[in-house]
Design an enzyme around this catalytic site. Structure first.
Site, PDB file in Angstrom:
ATOM      1  N   LYS A  14       0.833  -1.214   0.000  1.00 58.41           N
ATOM      2  CA  LYS A  14       0.000   0.000   0.000  1.00 58.41           C
ATOM      3  C   LYS A  14       0.869   1.266   0.000  1.00 58.41           C
ATOM      4  O   LYS A  14       0.663   2.171  -0.797  1.00 58.41           O
ATOM      5  CB  LYS A  14      -0.939   0.013   1.223  1.00 58.41           C
ATOM      6  CG  LYS A  14      -1.837  -1.206   1.316  1.00 58.41           C
ATOM      7  CD  LYS A  14      -2.748  -1.155   2.521  1.00 58.41           C
ATOM      8  CE  LYS A  14      -2.043  -1.224   3.864  1.00 58.41           C
ATOM      9  NZ  LYS A  14      -1.374  -2.513   4.152  1.00 58.41           N
ATOM     10  N   ARG A  88      -9.793   0.597   8.718  1.00 64.01           N
ATOM     11  CA  ARG A  88      -9.401  -0.765   9.072  1.00 64.01           C
ATOM     12  C   ARG A  88     -10.507  -1.500   9.819  1.00 64.01           C
ATOM     13  O   ARG A  88     -10.314  -2.667  10.172  1.00 64.01           O
ATOM     14  CB  ARG A  88      -8.163  -0.719   9.961  1.00 64.01           C
ATOM     15  CG  ARG A  88      -6.837  -0.934   9.220  1.00 64.01           C
ATOM     16  CD  ARG A  88      -5.752  -0.702  10.226  1.00 64.01           C
ATOM     17  NE  ARG A  88      -4.525  -1.383  10.026  1.00 64.01           N
ATOM     18  CZ  ARG A  88      -3.405  -0.821   9.544  1.00 64.01           C
ATOM     19  NH1 ARG A  88      -3.429   0.410   9.101  1.00 64.01           N
ATOM     20  NH2 ARG A  88      -2.287  -1.502   9.495  1.00 64.01           N
ATOM     21  N   ARG A 127      11.695  -5.072   5.240  1.00 53.85           N
ATOM     22  CA  ARG A 127      11.359  -3.677   4.925  1.00 53.85           C
ATOM     23  C   ARG A 127      12.203  -2.684   5.724  1.00 53.85           C
ATOM     24  O   ARG A 127      12.451  -2.861   6.901  1.00 53.85           O
ATOM     25  CB  ARG A 127       9.885  -3.425   5.229  1.00 53.85           C
ATOM     26  CG  ARG A 127       9.494  -1.942   5.215  1.00 53.85           C
ATOM     27  CD  ARG A 127       8.023  -1.717   5.115  1.00 53.85           C
ATOM     28  NE  ARG A 127       7.278  -2.194   6.259  1.00 53.85           N
ATOM     29  CZ  ARG A 127       5.949  -2.170   6.328  1.00 53.85           C
ATOM     30  NH1 ARG A 127       5.234  -1.710   5.315  1.00 53.85           N
ATOM     31  NH2 ARG A 127       5.343  -2.621   7.401  1.00 53.85           N
ATOM     32  N   ARG A 161      10.929  -0.599  11.333  1.00 57.16           N
ATOM     33  CA  ARG A 161       9.841  -0.361  12.285  1.00 57.16           C
ATOM     34  C   ARG A 161       9.875  -1.355  13.424  1.00 57.16           C
ATOM     35  O   ARG A 161      10.200  -2.525  13.220  1.00 57.16           O
ATOM     36  CB  ARG A 161       8.497  -0.461  11.553  1.00 57.16           C
ATOM     37  CG  ARG A 161       8.178   0.787  10.764  1.00 57.16           C
ATOM     38  CD  ARG A 161       7.020   0.605   9.841  1.00 57.16           C
ATOM     39  NE  ARG A 161       5.892  -0.113  10.429  1.00 57.16           N
ATOM     40  CZ  ARG A 161       4.725  -0.248   9.826  1.00 57.16           C
ATOM     41  NH1 ARG A 161       4.541   0.283   8.633  1.00 57.16           N
ATOM     42  NH2 ARG A 161       3.745  -0.914  10.397  1.00 57.16           N
ATOM     43  N   ARG A 172      -0.714  -8.676  13.771  1.00 50.86           N
ATOM     44  CA  ARG A 172      -1.212  -7.732  12.760  1.00 50.86           C
ATOM     45  C   ARG A 172      -2.072  -8.451  11.724  1.00 50.86           C
ATOM     46  O   ARG A 172      -3.092  -7.929  11.290  1.00 50.86           O
ATOM     47  CB  ARG A 172      -0.027  -7.018  12.090  1.00 50.86           C
ATOM     48  CG  ARG A 172       0.650  -6.041  13.039  1.00 50.86           C
ATOM     49  CD  ARG A 172       2.045  -5.656  12.583  1.00 50.86           C
ATOM     50  NE  ARG A 172       2.067  -4.831  11.398  1.00 50.86           N
ATOM     51  CZ  ARG A 172       3.154  -4.604  10.669  1.00 50.86           C
ATOM     52  NH1 ARG A 172       4.313  -5.150  11.007  1.00 50.86           N
ATOM     53  NH2 ARG A 172       3.092  -3.818   9.615  1.00 50.86           N
TER      54      ARG A 172
END
Ligand code: ADP
Ligand code: AMP
Length: 216
Positions: A14, A88, A127, A161, A172
Protein backbone atom coordinates in the site's frame (compact mmCIF):
# COMPACT_ATOMS: atom_id res chain seq x y z
CA UNK A 1 -9.14 14.01 -9.15
CA UNK A 2 -9.91 10.80 -7.28
CA UNK A 3 -10.21 9.67 -3.70
CA UNK A 4 -9.05 6.08 -3.34
CA UNK A 5 -8.63 3.52 -0.57
CA UNK A 6 -5.74 1.04 -0.80
CA UNK A 7 -6.90 -2.05 1.07
CA UNK A 8 -4.73 -5.03 1.94
CA UNK A 9 -2.84 -6.79 4.73
CA UNK A 10 0.42 -5.45 6.20
CA UNK A 11 3.09 -5.78 3.50
CA UNK A 12 0.63 -5.80 0.58
CA UNK A 13 2.42 -2.80 -0.93
CA UNK A 14 0.00 0.00 0.00
CA UNK A 15 2.67 2.51 1.03
CA UNK A 16 4.85 1.74 -1.99
CA UNK A 17 1.98 2.36 -4.39
CA UNK A 18 0.70 5.39 -2.46
CA UNK A 19 4.09 7.09 -2.89
CA UNK A 20 3.95 6.51 -6.64
CA UNK A 21 0.47 8.04 -6.84
CA UNK A 22 1.67 11.07 -4.86
CA UNK A 23 4.54 11.59 -7.32
CA UNK A 24 2.59 10.79 -10.48
CA UNK A 25 -0.82 12.29 -9.84
CA UNK A 26 -0.43 15.05 -7.27
CA UNK A 27 -2.45 13.05 -4.75
CA UNK A 28 -2.12 13.31 -0.96
CA UNK A 29 -1.24 10.15 0.99
CA UNK A 30 -3.16 9.80 4.23
CA UNK A 31 -1.44 6.97 6.11
CA UNK A 32 -2.81 6.63 9.63
CA UNK A 33 0.19 4.41 10.45
CA UNK A 34 2.60 7.23 9.48
CA UNK A 35 0.52 9.77 11.46
CA UNK A 36 0.57 7.57 14.56
CA UNK A 37 4.35 6.99 14.25
CA UNK A 38 4.84 10.75 13.94
CA UNK A 39 2.80 11.29 17.11
CA UNK A 40 4.98 8.69 18.84
CA UNK A 41 8.23 10.31 17.68
CA UNK A 42 7.15 13.80 18.66
CA UNK A 43 6.17 12.49 22.09
CA UNK A 44 2.58 13.73 22.21
CA UNK A 45 0.25 12.29 24.85
CA UNK A 46 -1.62 10.37 22.17
CA UNK A 47 1.68 9.06 20.77
CA UNK A 48 2.64 7.70 24.18
CA UNK A 49 -0.78 6.13 24.60
CA UNK A 50 -0.64 4.18 21.32
CA UNK A 51 3.04 3.11 21.38
CA UNK A 52 2.56 -0.23 23.17
CA UNK A 53 -0.56 -1.13 21.22
CA UNK A 54 1.26 -0.54 17.95
CA UNK A 55 4.36 -2.44 19.01
CA UNK A 56 2.17 -5.47 19.77
CA UNK A 57 0.51 -5.18 16.35
CA UNK A 58 -2.99 -4.47 17.65
CA UNK A 59 -5.27 -1.78 16.24
CA UNK A 60 -5.52 1.54 18.07
CA UNK A 61 -9.01 2.82 18.87
CA UNK A 62 -11.37 3.94 16.11
CA UNK A 63 -11.82 7.34 17.82
CA UNK A 64 -8.11 8.15 17.57
CA UNK A 65 -7.68 7.31 13.88
CA UNK A 66 -11.00 8.84 12.83
CA UNK A 67 -9.88 12.05 14.59
CA UNK A 68 -6.59 12.00 12.66
CA UNK A 69 -8.34 11.62 9.31
CA UNK A 70 -10.93 14.27 10.19
CA UNK A 71 -8.14 16.80 10.73
CA UNK A 72 -6.63 16.13 7.30
CA UNK A 73 -9.61 15.64 5.07
CA UNK A 74 -10.66 19.27 5.00
CA UNK A 75 -7.49 20.35 3.16
CA UNK A 76 -7.56 21.06 -0.57
CA UNK A 77 -6.00 18.60 -2.94
CA UNK A 78 -5.70 18.80 -6.69
CA UNK A 79 -5.31 15.07 -7.21
CA UNK A 80 -7.40 13.62 -4.36
CA UNK A 81 -6.62 11.52 -1.30
CA UNK A 82 -5.07 8.08 -1.03
CA UNK A 83 -6.27 6.39 2.13
CA UNK A 84 -3.44 4.04 3.11
CA UNK A 85 -4.12 1.81 6.12
CA UNK A 86 -7.48 3.49 6.77
CA UNK A 87 -10.25 2.45 7.20
CA UNK A 88 -9.40 -0.76 9.07
CA UNK A 89 -12.77 -1.47 10.72
CA UNK A 90 -16.40 -1.19 9.65
CA UNK A 91 -16.84 1.66 12.12
CA UNK A 92 -13.97 3.54 10.47
CA UNK A 93 -15.47 2.86 7.02
CA UNK A 94 -18.82 4.31 8.09
CA UNK A 95 -17.07 7.32 9.65
CA UNK A 96 -15.13 7.93 6.44
CA UNK A 97 -18.33 7.82 4.36
CA UNK A 98 -19.87 10.38 6.69
CA UNK A 99 -16.80 12.64 6.63
CA UNK A 100 -16.71 12.61 2.85
CA UNK A 101 -20.39 13.55 2.61
CA UNK A 102 -19.90 16.31 5.19
CA UNK A 103 -17.00 17.81 3.23
CA UNK A 104 -18.72 17.49 -0.16
CA UNK A 105 -16.41 14.76 -1.44
CA UNK A 106 -16.86 11.22 -2.65
CA UNK A 107 -15.03 7.94 -2.65
CA UNK A 108 -14.04 7.02 -6.20
CA UNK A 109 -12.42 3.59 -5.81
CA UNK A 110 -11.36 0.95 -3.33
CA UNK A 111 -8.41 -1.09 -4.54
CA UNK A 112 -7.95 -4.46 -2.86
CA UNK A 113 -4.31 -5.51 -3.15
CA UNK A 114 -4.41 -9.30 -3.20
CA UNK A 115 -1.35 -11.15 -1.89
CA UNK A 116 -0.56 -14.57 -0.42
CA UNK A 117 0.12 -14.58 3.30
CA UNK A 118 3.24 -16.62 2.59
CA UNK A 119 5.04 -13.62 1.04
CA UNK A 120 4.19 -11.23 3.85
CA UNK A 121 6.79 -12.41 6.39
CA UNK A 122 9.61 -11.87 3.90
CA UNK A 123 8.23 -8.51 2.80
CA UNK A 124 7.74 -7.22 6.35
CA UNK A 125 10.96 -8.48 7.92
CA UNK A 126 13.00 -7.11 4.96
CA UNK A 127 11.36 -3.68 4.93
CA UNK A 128 13.17 -0.45 5.81
CA UNK A 129 12.19 3.15 5.17
CA UNK A 130 13.80 6.56 4.98
CA UNK A 131 13.23 8.52 8.18
CA UNK A 132 13.42 11.77 6.24
CA UNK A 133 11.24 11.26 3.12
CA UNK A 134 9.50 7.93 3.98
CA UNK A 135 10.69 6.14 0.80
CA UNK A 136 10.12 2.37 1.16
CA UNK A 137 12.89 -0.19 0.56
CA UNK A 138 13.46 -3.92 0.94
CA UNK A 139 16.66 -5.85 1.75
CA UNK A 140 16.41 -8.10 -1.29
CA UNK A 141 13.71 -6.86 -3.69
CA UNK A 142 14.31 -3.09 -3.48
CA UNK A 143 17.55 -2.13 -1.74
CA UNK A 144 18.97 1.40 -1.90
CA UNK A 145 21.46 1.90 -4.74
CA UNK A 146 24.15 2.98 -2.29
CA UNK A 147 24.08 1.08 0.98
CA UNK A 148 22.91 3.28 3.84
CA UNK A 149 21.80 6.19 1.64
CA UNK A 150 18.24 6.98 0.53
CA UNK A 151 17.97 7.05 -3.29
CA UNK A 152 15.34 9.78 -3.20
CA UNK A 153 16.65 12.38 -0.73
CA UNK A 154 20.20 11.25 0.15
CA UNK A 155 19.43 10.88 3.87
CA UNK A 156 21.37 8.30 5.91
CA UNK A 157 18.46 7.94 8.35
CA UNK A 158 17.23 4.51 7.22
CA UNK A 159 14.97 2.83 9.76
CA UNK A 160 13.22 -0.42 10.56
CA UNK A 161 9.84 -0.36 12.29
CA UNK A 162 9.49 -1.73 15.81
CA UNK A 163 6.48 -3.81 14.71
CA UNK A 164 8.12 -5.31 11.60
CA UNK A 165 8.95 -8.56 13.39
CA UNK A 166 7.60 -12.04 12.72
CA UNK A 167 6.00 -12.03 16.18
CA UNK A 168 4.12 -8.73 15.78
CA UNK A 169 3.16 -9.66 12.22
CA UNK A 170 1.17 -12.64 13.56
CA UNK A 171 -0.99 -10.25 15.60
CA UNK A 172 -1.21 -7.73 12.76
CA UNK A 173 -2.43 -10.42 10.36
CA UNK A 174 -4.96 -11.69 12.88
CA UNK A 175 -6.25 -8.13 13.37
CA UNK A 176 -6.45 -7.77 9.58
CA UNK A 177 -8.51 -10.92 9.08
CA UNK A 178 -10.78 -10.30 12.07
CA UNK A 179 -11.43 -6.60 11.69
CA UNK A 180 -10.30 -5.29 8.29
CA UNK A 181 -11.02 -8.04 5.74
CA UNK A 182 -14.83 -7.63 6.24
CA UNK A 183 -14.35 -4.30 4.43
CA UNK A 184 -13.78 -6.26 1.20
CA UNK A 185 -17.40 -7.45 1.30
CA UNK A 186 -18.60 -4.05 2.49
CA UNK A 187 -17.11 -2.19 -0.49
CA UNK A 188 -18.00 -4.98 -2.91
CA UNK A 189 -21.63 -4.64 -1.88
CA UNK A 190 -21.41 -0.90 -2.50
CA UNK A 191 -20.04 -1.57 -6.01
CA UNK A 192 -16.79 0.23 -5.24
CA UNK A 193 -14.29 -2.64 -5.04
CA UNK A 194 -11.60 -3.44 -7.62
CA UNK A 195 -8.95 -6.10 -7.04
CA UNK A 196 -5.36 -6.01 -8.27
CA UNK A 197 -2.64 -8.67 -8.10
CA UNK A 198 -0.32 -7.42 -5.36
CA UNK A 199 2.15 -10.23 -6.05
CA UNK A 200 3.10 -8.73 -9.41
CA UNK A 201 6.21 -6.51 -9.71
CA UNK A 202 5.80 -2.95 -8.34
CA UNK A 203 5.50 -1.45 -11.87
CA UNK A 204 2.78 -3.90 -12.89
CA UNK A 205 0.80 -3.23 -9.70
CA UNK A 206 1.08 0.51 -10.39
CA UNK A 207 -0.26 -0.01 -13.93
CA UNK A 208 -3.20 -2.04 -12.61
CA UNK A 209 -4.07 0.68 -10.08
CA UNK A 210 -3.78 3.36 -12.78
CA UNK A 211 -6.29 1.41 -14.90
CA UNK A 212 -8.76 1.33 -12.01
CA UNK A 213 -8.41 5.08 -11.45
CA UNK A 214 -8.65 5.95 -15.13
CA UNK A 215 -11.74 3.89 -15.86
CA UNK A 216 -13.89 5.52 -13.19
P1 ADP B 1 2.22 -1.85 3.21
O1 ADP B 1 2.23 -0.35 3.18
O2 ADP B 1 1.02 -2.45 2.56
O3 ADP B 1 2.45 -2.43 4.60
P2 ADP B 1 4.79 -1.60 1.79
O4 ADP B 1 4.46 -0.76 0.58
O5 ADP B 1 5.52 -0.93 2.90
O6 ADP B 1 3.45 -2.36 2.33
O7 ADP B 1 5.61 -2.86 1.27
C1 ADP B 1 6.14 -3.84 2.18
C2 ADP B 1 7.50 -4.33 1.67
O8 ADP B 1 7.31 -5.07 0.45
C3 ADP B 1 8.47 -3.19 1.35
O9 ADP B 1 9.77 -3.55 1.78
C4 ADP B 1 8.39 -3.05 -0.18
O10 ADP B 1 9.64 -2.62 -0.73
C5 ADP B 1 8.04 -4.46 -0.63
N1 ADP B 1 7.13 -4.46 -1.79
C6 ADP B 1 6.08 -3.63 -2.01
N2 ADP B 1 5.46 -3.93 -3.18
C7 ADP B 1 6.12 -5.01 -3.70
C8 ADP B 1 5.96 -5.80 -4.89
N3 ADP B 1 4.96 -5.57 -5.77
N4 ADP B 1 6.83 -6.82 -5.08
C9 ADP B 1 7.82 -7.08 -4.19
N5 ADP B 1 8.04 -6.37 -3.05
C10 ADP B 1 7.19 -5.35 -2.81
P1 AMP C 1 0.62 0.58 9.27
O1 AMP C 1 1.71 1.59 9.14
O2 AMP C 1 -0.57 0.88 8.38
O3 AMP C 1 1.12 -0.84 9.09
O4 AMP C 1 0.06 0.68 10.76
C1 AMP C 1 0.91 0.43 11.87
C2 AMP C 1 0.08 0.28 13.13
O5 AMP C 1 -0.61 1.52 13.41
C3 AMP C 1 -1.03 -0.76 13.09
O6 AMP C 1 -0.56 -2.07 13.39
C4 AMP C 1 -1.98 -0.23 14.18
O7 AMP C 1 -1.47 -0.47 15.49
C5 AMP C 1 -1.90 1.28 13.94
N1 AMP C 1 -2.90 1.73 12.94
C6 AMP C 1 -2.63 2.32 11.73
N2 AMP C 1 -3.75 2.64 11.08
C7 AMP C 1 -4.78 2.23 11.88
C8 AMP C 1 -6.20 2.27 11.77
N3 AMP C 1 -6.80 2.77 10.66
N4 AMP C 1 -6.94 1.76 12.79
C9 AMP C 1 -6.36 1.26 13.89
N5 AMP C 1 -5.03 1.18 14.06
C10 AMP C 1 -4.23 1.67 13.08
Amino acid sequence: MANVILLGPPGAGKGTQAKRLVDGRDMIQLSTGDMLREAKTSGTEMGRKVADVMARGELVTDEIVIGLIEEKIAQNTAGGFIFDGFPRTLKQADALAELLVRTGQRLDAVVEMQVDDAVLVARITGRYTCGNCAAVYHDTTRPTMVEGTCDVCGSHDLRRRADDTEEALKTRLMEYYKKTSPLIGYYYAKGQLSAVDGLAPVEAVADAIAKVLDKR
